[in-house]
Design an enzyme around this catalytic site. Sequence first.
Site, PDB file in Angstrom:
ATOM      1  N   SER A 198       3.579  81.018  57.538  1.00 47.84           N
ATOM      2  CA  SER A 198       4.801  81.780  57.297  1.00 47.84           C
ATOM      3  C   SER A 198       5.744  80.962  56.433  1.00 47.84           C
ATOM      4  O   SER A 198       5.742  79.725  56.491  1.00 47.84           O
ATOM      5  CB  SER A 198       5.477  82.105  58.629  1.00 47.84           C
ATOM      6  OG  SER A 198       6.771  82.630  58.433  1.00 47.84           O
ATOM      7  N   TYR A 238       8.962  78.711  66.446  1.00 46.79           N
ATOM      8  CA  TYR A 238       7.999  79.357  65.548  1.00 46.79           C
ATOM      9  C   TYR A 238       7.838  78.583  64.241  1.00 46.79           C
ATOM     10  O   TYR A 238       6.719  78.256  63.824  1.00 46.79           O
ATOM     11  CB  TYR A 238       8.444  80.790  65.267  1.00 46.79           C
ATOM     12  CG  TYR A 238       7.473  81.590  64.427  1.00 46.79           C
ATOM     13  CD1 TYR A 238       6.419  82.282  65.021  1.00 46.79           C
ATOM     14  CD2 TYR A 238       7.604  81.669  63.042  1.00 46.79           C
ATOM     15  CE1 TYR A 238       5.527  83.020  64.259  1.00 46.79           C
ATOM     16  CE2 TYR A 238       6.720  82.403  62.274  1.00 46.79           C
ATOM     17  CZ  TYR A 238       5.683  83.079  62.888  1.00 46.79           C
ATOM     18  OH  TYR A 238       4.798  83.805  62.120  1.00 46.79           O
TER      19      TYR A 238
END
Length: 217
Positions: free
Chosen positions: A126, A141
């Site tokens: 990501s 995350y």
Amino acid sequence: MRALVTGGNRGIGYAMAQGLIARGCDVVIGARDAQAGASAAADLGCTSVHLDLEAPDTFAPAIDAAGPVDILINNAGILIEDSMIAYPEGLRRSMQVMFHAPFELILLCLPHMAQAGQGRIINVSSGWGAYDEGLEGPGGYGVAKAALNALSHALPRDLPKGVSVNAMCPGWVHTRMGGQAAPRTLEEGADTALWLALDAPADLTGKFFRDRHEKAW
């Protein structure tokens, strides 16, 4: 070519499995929920294995059941939004699912890849895990994805000849994790992983991509 897609029973992973099947690959999807995995596999026309990334004792049996893997897509992830300080277990879980488990699966798939002299590993990361984008995102995350990026960048020096590893960012995709406001389709999110798995130059390794274009770490 046999491909294993973790978290392949829904979302981007499902679209990746679908795309690989359309290109003639023998696909195995890994799913935390064995029943959901079997149902998705029946819809896709492939096979499934029980693979819970928070349960390491499922790893080796899953790889044994999958058979020799030529393409490994480490797609499964979790998004825990709690503060790392208030809920440190969230960071531990994020690291397990999005860093430790992918590395262990790579180790399990490597013997076949080394023997075959070829193999492709795609780590679904990501932009939230990119220092270039400020390590954004909630909880742990971004930290876990940054670790996965680092692994993808450094691992080529230790991989057998003919085996590549790359990371990719699918963008903000309309999934259960991404939410309804996300602008990208599942197919758009899956495209770069499919390109890395099947069409990118075999010697392309240790890079980070979005929309088939290299991006900064």
